[in-house]
Design an enzyme around this catalytic site. Sequence first.
Site, PDB file in Angstrom:
ATOM      1  N   GLU A   1      40.208  29.803  29.820  1.00 12.24           N
ATOM      2  CA  GLU A   1      40.088  30.988  29.303  1.00 12.24           C
ATOM      3  C   GLU A   1      40.359  30.735  27.789  1.00 12.24           C
ATOM      4  OE1 GLU A   1      42.234  34.567  30.842  1.00 12.24           O
ATOM      5  OE2 GLU A   1      41.276  34.333  32.691  1.00 12.24           O
TER       6      GLU A   1
ATOM      7  N   GLU B   1      39.457  32.223  39.329  1.00 13.84           N
ATOM      8  CA  GLU B   1      40.636  33.138  39.164  1.00 13.84           C
ATOM      9  C   GLU B   1      40.031  34.596  39.568  1.00 13.84           C
ATOM     10  OE1 GLU B   1      43.409  33.667  36.002  1.00 13.84           O
ATOM     11  OE2 GLU B   1      43.290  31.537  36.006  1.00 13.84           O
TER      12      GLU B   1
END
Length: 460
Positions: free
Chosen positions: A166, A368
């Site tokens: 991320e 995720e």
Amino acid sequence: GLGALVPAGFTMGVATSAFQIEGAILDDGREPSTWDTFMAQRGRIADGSDAAVAADHYRRYEEDLKLMRELGIDSYRFSLGWSRLQPGGRGTLNRSAVAFYDRLVDGLLASGISPMATLFHWDTPEALQHTGGWMKRDTAHRFAEYSFLAGEAFGDRVESWVTINEPATVTLNGYALGVHAPGATLLFDSLPAAHHQLLGHGLAVEALRAASVTGAIGITNVHSPVQPAGDREDDALFAELFDIVHNRVYADPVLLGRYPVIPEQLEHLFAPLREIEPSDLATIAAPLDFYGLNYYMPTRVAAGAPADASTPDGESAAARSLPFSLVPMREYSVTGFGWPIAPDSLAVTLTELAERYGEALPPVVITEGGASFPDVVQRDGSVDDEARVLYLAEHLAVAFAGAPGVTLRGYFVWSLLDNWEWAAGFTQRFGLVHVDFETQKRTPKRSFAWLQRLIGGRTL
Ligand code: FCB
């Protein structure tokens, strides 16, 4: 019921990150990361807690491996602590840290669980922050050096590599809004931090290949499909802006080798990206074996400064000076974090990926997905997290169904354990396993048993 069955060849996993679970932050030569510094500052963490012990995984990893074996997962996604392995951010690896991850990786393989290692899950060595952190180009080279050494150390056994987790969150929360480490509030002037992480990713791919790693290589980006709040022209413009700064700035260079086209009215905001070295984009677009997708929620954007200036990760004074705001999506129920529960938006994300990137999209792994709820252990020792079971059932059903143009390879639940959730401290529990942070007692929740049955049922 259990919902859909796991498709053949689909990888079921769980994910964690080093800083959120390991603890032992001063043990065996580890040195501070930017998060060590940030969490020690007054008012940064919701409950005033820190990750000094976290879920004590550094000491209890054997117990956690046992839980993973019981769960029956195919793969475990963890992160290598950069500040543990290469404490000052340069030079040879710390041998006791290598020994720890050797034990973990070997334990996984002995358990029949495929190791997926993330090289950078936000624990930038503090020493590199002193020279500007991700705002400086040199940090990309430091990351490549560390990646090469990690590739040499674990490349014979790690089966999947994620370079960076991320980069959007690091840039937006860490450098633009200041709600994550290192706490900078540069707004659009934070864009060099995005570019240097992307460059670091590209250089890390080269470094891993140079280290002859045997595993697959990818990056993990967080995607959130964006909608305008209303039908005013500016709503659409700012929704597009948010889509650019949250999604496309990270996906387009990696998959298409170019930055997104910026609407003319907003071009001035992206000036920092015009100063990059042209050859960087070829480095950033290095071919990948998979594309990691973190999906949590959709976003709705309205023109105009926010009234309360809250971001998904906390109050931000900096957010108050933005020309747009994020609007609650009241048609959805929400998680403990207040995040909308919108499995339909996972389907939208997959469709957008196929439409935007077409042939350039490698196989996708959802690295995720998950939800926080205020779980409590009952008198009889059970943790009844029915809402998480529902969340996972709905999102997995979308993942199992897939989308045209997307080769979807797997889903990793965030997270195996309740852990230290960054700026939210211990206030948000994402685990399939409850952790009592006083005693470190692990208690599998109902969602753990549910997932165990789902995974086990596949082989019947
Ligand atoms: C993701 C992060 C992960 C965790 C979850 C809830 O953005 O990658 O570490 O914080 O959100």
